[in-house]
Write an enzyme that holds these catalytic residues in place. Structure first.
Site, PDB file in Angstrom:
ATOM      1  N   GLY A 150       0.826  -1.187   0.000  1.00  0.00           N
ATOM      2  CA  GLY A 150       0.000   0.000   0.000  1.00  0.00           C
ATOM      3  C   GLY A 150       0.864   1.242   0.000  1.00  0.00           C
ATOM      4  O   GLY A 150       2.015   1.220   0.450  1.00  0.00           O
ATOM      5  N   TYR A 151       0.307   2.322  -0.477  1.00  0.00           N
ATOM      6  CA  TYR A 151       1.058   3.568  -0.644  1.00  0.00           C
ATOM      7  C   TYR A 151       0.641   4.578   0.402  1.00  0.00           C
ATOM      8  O   TYR A 151      -0.542   4.766   0.674  1.00  0.00           O
ATOM      9  CB  TYR A 151       0.880   4.088  -2.067  1.00  0.00           C
ATOM     10  CG  TYR A 151       1.587   3.145  -3.008  1.00  0.00           C
ATOM     11  CD1 TYR A 151       2.921   3.313  -3.313  1.00  0.00           C
ATOM     12  CD2 TYR A 151       0.937   2.022  -3.520  1.00  0.00           C
ATOM     13  CE1 TYR A 151       3.600   2.405  -4.106  1.00  0.00           C
ATOM     14  CE2 TYR A 151       1.600   1.110  -4.317  1.00  0.00           C
ATOM     15  CZ  TYR A 151       2.939   1.313  -4.605  1.00  0.00           C
ATOM     16  OH  TYR A 151       3.614   0.409  -5.377  1.00  0.00           O
TER      17      TYR A 151
END
Length: 157
Positions: free
Chosen positions: A29-30
Site C-alpha cells: 500500500g502507498y
C-alpha cells in the site's frame, strides 16, 4: 544511493509457469499520492519493508528499502494507505543469465500479468523469453503505484 535498473513487459501467455521455481504473495500500500517519490509499505510472505522510490518512469531510478516489523506493516496497510493495497503473487523464473520476476495481480488489477527483469547496468544485455510481450517500462500505468490509484480493471472504462 541505491539504484533500481529494470525493464517491465506484459506477459503474452502462461508458458512461464512451467519454469517458475518459487513464488510469494505480496500486499503493498502507498502512504502518499503524487510527489517526488512513492512511499509504500509491503508485506512479502512473513517479511515487511518500507520502500521509497523516485517517482519517475524509466529503466533507472533511486530506490531505498528498509525492513520493518510485520505487525507495523499490517497496521500501516490497514490505517495509513491513501489507496487500496495492490495484491499480487510474484513468481521467479530463470531464463538465460537472469531471473525474471512475474507478477500475477489479484483484486482490481486481475488479470494483469507483468514480467520484470532487474539488471546491474543500464546497458546490460538480456534475453527475452518467448512468453514476454511488449515492453511497458515507459508506460506509467503499469507501475504498482499507478495500479493502486487506477487499477487495471478500470482501464477500459
Amino acid at each position: 544511493m541505491a539504484t533500481e535498473i529494470e525493464h517491465k513487459f506484459v506477459v503474452r501467455n502462461n508458458d512461464w509457469r512451467a519454469h517458475a521455481h518459487a513464488s510469494r504473495d505480496f500486499e503493498q500500500g502507498y502512504l502518499c499520492g503524487d510527489g517526488p517519490a512513492s512511499v509504500r509499505v509491503r508485506i512479502e510472505g512473513e517479511q515487511a519493508n518500507l520502500n521509497i522510490k523516485a517517482a519517475r518512469v524509466g529503466t533507472t531510478r533511486a530506490e531505498y528499502e528498509y525492513e520493518i516489523p510485520l505487525v507495523d506493516a499490517r497496521e500501516m496497510l490497514a490505517t495509513l494507505c491513501v489507496a487500496p493495497p495492490v495484491v499480487k503473487t510474484r513468481y521467479w523464473v530463470a531464463h538465460g543469465a537472469h531471473t525474471w520476476e512475474v507478477d500475477v495481480f489479484g483484486g482490481e488489477n486481475a488479470p494483469l500479468v507483468v514480467a520484470e527483469i532487474e539488471l546491474t547496468r543500464a546497458d546490460e544485455d538480456f534475453e527475452c523469453p518467448d512468453w514476454v510481450g511488449a515492453e511497458v517500462t515507459h508506460d506509467k500505468r503499469y507501475y504498482n503505484h499507478a495500479l493502486a490509484f487506477a487499477p487495471y480493471s478500470q482501464w477500459g472504462a
